[in-house]
Design a protein around this motif. Structure first.
Motif, PDB file in Angstrom:
ATOM      1  N   UNK A   1       0.835  -1.209   0.000  1.00  0.00           N
ATOM      2  CA  UNK A   1       0.000   0.000   0.000  1.00  0.00           C
ATOM      3  C   UNK A   1       0.865   1.253   0.000  1.00  0.00           C
ATOM      4  N   UNK A   2       0.273   2.343  -0.460  1.00  0.00           N
ATOM      5  CA  UNK A   2       0.915   3.650  -0.319  1.00  0.00           C
ATOM      6  C   UNK A   2       0.708   4.089   1.122  1.00  0.00           C
ATOM      7  N   UNK A   3       1.765   4.524   1.761  1.00  0.00           N
ATOM      8  CA  UNK A   3       1.623   4.938   3.159  1.00  0.00           C
ATOM      9  C   UNK A   3       2.761   5.863   3.551  1.00  0.00           C
ATOM     10  N   UNK A   4       2.457   6.713   4.500  1.00  0.00           N
ATOM     11  CA  UNK A   4       3.495   7.503   5.151  1.00  0.00           C
ATOM     12  C   UNK A   4       4.069   6.649   6.272  1.00  0.00           C
ATOM     13  N   UNK A   5       5.318   6.855   6.568  1.00  0.00           N
ATOM     14  CA  UNK A   5       6.008   6.090   7.597  1.00  0.00           C
ATOM     15  C   UNK A   5       6.018   6.870   8.905  1.00  0.00           C
ATOM     16  N   UNK A   6       5.789   6.154  10.015  1.00  0.00           N
ATOM     17  CA  UNK A   6       5.819   6.804  11.322  1.00  0.00           C
ATOM     18  C   UNK A   6       6.369   5.830  12.365  1.00  0.00           C
ATOM     19  N   UNK A   7       7.081   6.386  13.339  1.00  0.00           N
ATOM     20  CA  UNK A   7       7.620   5.595  14.451  1.00  0.00           C
ATOM     21  C   UNK A   7       6.969   6.068  15.739  1.00  0.00           C
ATOM     22  N   UNK A   8       6.322   5.145  16.439  1.00  0.00           N
ATOM     23  CA  UNK A   8       5.623   5.462  17.682  1.00  0.00           C
ATOM     24  C   UNK A   8       6.215   4.669  18.841  1.00  0.00           C
ATOM     25  N   UNK A   9       5.934   5.134  20.029  1.00  0.00           N
ATOM     26  CA  UNK A   9       6.248   4.393  21.247  1.00  0.00           C
ATOM     27  C   UNK A   9       4.949   4.250  22.031  1.00  0.00           C
ATOM     28  N   UNK A  10       4.678   3.038  22.478  1.00  0.00           N
ATOM     29  CA  UNK A  10       3.591   2.816  23.419  1.00  0.00           C
ATOM     30  C   UNK A  10       4.258   2.485  24.747  1.00  0.00           C
ATOM     31  N   UNK A  11       4.071   3.379  25.720  1.00  0.00           N
ATOM     32  CA  UNK A  11       4.683   3.238  27.038  1.00  0.00           C
ATOM     33  C   UNK A  11       3.610   2.801  28.028  1.00  0.00           C
ATOM     34  N   UNK A  12       3.896   1.704  28.726  1.00  0.00           N
ATOM     35  CA  UNK A  12       2.931   1.148  29.664  1.00  0.00           C
ATOM     36  C   UNK A  12       3.565   1.123  31.048  1.00  0.00           C
ATOM     37  N   UNK A  13       2.892   1.736  31.980  1.00  0.00           N
ATOM     38  CA  UNK A  13       3.365   1.763  33.363  1.00  0.00           C
ATOM     39  C   UNK A  13       2.266   1.167  34.229  1.00  0.00           C
ATOM     40  N   UNK A  14       2.606   0.067  34.901  1.00  0.00           N
ATOM     41  CA  UNK A  14       1.636  -0.613  35.759  1.00  0.00           C
ATOM     42  C   UNK A  14       2.055  -0.422  37.218  1.00  0.00           C
ATOM     43  N   UNK A  15       1.177   0.194  37.969  1.00  0.00           N
ATOM     44  CA  UNK A  15       1.411   0.398  39.403  1.00  0.00           C
ATOM     45  C   UNK A  15       0.263  -0.248  40.159  1.00  0.00           C
ATOM     46  N   UNK A  16       0.591  -1.220  40.996  1.00  0.00           N
ATOM     47  CA  UNK A  16      -0.425  -2.000  41.701  1.00  0.00           C
ATOM     48  C   UNK A  16      -1.376  -2.604  40.672  1.00  0.00           C
ATOM     49  N   UNK A  17      -2.614  -2.180  40.636  1.00  0.00           N
ATOM     50  CA  UNK A  17      -3.550  -2.728  39.652  1.00  0.00           C
ATOM     51  C   UNK A  17      -3.894  -1.704  38.576  1.00  0.00           C
ATOM     52  N   UNK A  18      -3.305  -0.530  38.632  1.00  0.00           N
ATOM     53  CA  UNK A  18      -3.591   0.523  37.653  1.00  0.00           C
ATOM     54  C   UNK A  18      -2.598   0.446  36.493  1.00  0.00           C
ATOM     55  N   UNK A  19      -3.127   0.396  35.291  1.00  0.00           N
ATOM     56  CA  UNK A  19      -2.292   0.366  34.088  1.00  0.00           C
ATOM     57  C   UNK A  19      -2.471   1.671  33.340  1.00  0.00           C
ATOM     58  N   UNK A  20      -1.367   2.373  33.126  1.00  0.00           N
ATOM     59  CA  UNK A  20      -1.382   3.644  32.406  1.00  0.00           C
ATOM     60  C   UNK A  20      -0.697   3.437  31.054  1.00  0.00           C
ATOM     61  N   UNK A  21      -1.432   3.673  29.979  1.00  0.00           N
ATOM     62  CA  UNK A  21      -0.897   3.523  28.623  1.00  0.00           C
ATOM     63  C   UNK A  21      -0.767   4.900  28.002  1.00  0.00           C
ATOM     64  N   UNK A  22       0.428   5.211  27.518  1.00  0.00           N
ATOM     65  CA  UNK A  22       0.641   6.463  26.788  1.00  0.00           C
ATOM     66  C   UNK A  22       1.149   6.122  25.399  1.00  0.00           C
ATOM     67  N   UNK A  23       0.559   6.759  24.416  1.00  0.00           N
ATOM     68  CA  UNK A  23       0.923   6.527  23.022  1.00  0.00           C
ATOM     69  C   UNK A  23       1.601   7.785  22.493  1.00  0.00           C
ATOM     70  N   UNK A  24       2.886   7.659  22.179  1.00  0.00           N
ATOM     71  CA  UNK A  24       3.650   8.780  21.640  1.00  0.00           C
ATOM     72  C   UNK A  24       3.735   8.601  20.129  1.00  0.00           C
ATOM     73  N   UNK A  25       2.900   9.334  19.404  1.00  0.00           N
ATOM     74  CA  UNK A  25       2.920   9.273  17.941  1.00  0.00           C
ATOM     75  C   UNK A  25       4.080  10.108  17.438  1.00  0.00           C
ATOM     76  N   UNK A  26       4.714   9.653  16.346  1.00  0.00           N
ATOM     77  CA  UNK A  26       5.838  10.365  15.759  1.00  0.00           C
ATOM     78  C   UNK A  26       6.928  10.616  16.805  1.00  0.00           C
ATOM     79  N   UNK A  27       7.264   9.576  17.542  1.00  0.00           N
ATOM     80  CA  UNK A  27       8.201   9.700  18.665  1.00  0.00           C
ATOM     81  C   UNK A  27       9.623  10.051  18.214  1.00  0.00           C
ATOM     82  N   UNK A  28       9.974   9.612  17.014  1.00  0.00           N
ATOM     83  CA  UNK A  28      11.285   9.966  16.446  1.00  0.00           C
ATOM     84  C   UNK A  28      11.200   9.831  14.940  1.00  0.00           C
TER      85      UNK A  28
END
Length: 118
Positions: free
Chosen positions: A90-117
């Motif tokens: 397919x025709x597509x633009x290229x992108x590099x992302x990071x999905x950062x997951x931090x789990x503390x006790x039972x809480x899961x925090x997901x952060x999605x960094x689009x175009x990270x580099x």
């Protein structure tokens, strides 16, 4: 550390896959290897072909997960992406992302960094 580290990595990738799927990404590959590089997740969300590094931490004692992506890792991801693109239909633009997951006790925090580099 080895087996526990792998289990945490797999857990992080599963959480990331679910998160990305809910955001409308089509997962094309997981743990894609090229030479010594590995891309955790390759996904497509028009118009982007996205190469995603997943970082999972069970605490922030050693810093936040996204900070663990080194310039060397970025270079390796770019090499794998170039090889993958040679066979992408397919025709597509290229992108590099990071999905950062931090789990503390039972809480899961997901952060999605689009175009990270670039």
């Amino acid at each position: 550390m080895g087996n526990n580290h792998l289990q945490k990595g797999k857990k992080g990738e599963l959480i990331a896959r679910e998160y990305l799927t809910e955001k409308g990404y089509e997962i094309l590959a997981q743990n894609y290897r090229y030479k010594r590089s590995e891309v955790d997740i390759i996904a497509f969300k028009s118009p982007f072909l996205v190469f995603i590094e997943v970082k999972y931490r069970s605490s922030d004692r050693f810093g936040f997960p996204e900070a663990a992506v080194s310039s060397h890792k970025e270079k390796m991801l770019k090499q794998a992406a170039e090889f993958y693109l040679e066979n992408f239909e397919k025709e597509a633009f290229l992108r590099f992302d990071i999905v950062a997951i931090l789990e503390r006790n039972t809480k899961i925090d997901v952060q999605h960094f689009e175009d990270a580099f670039f």
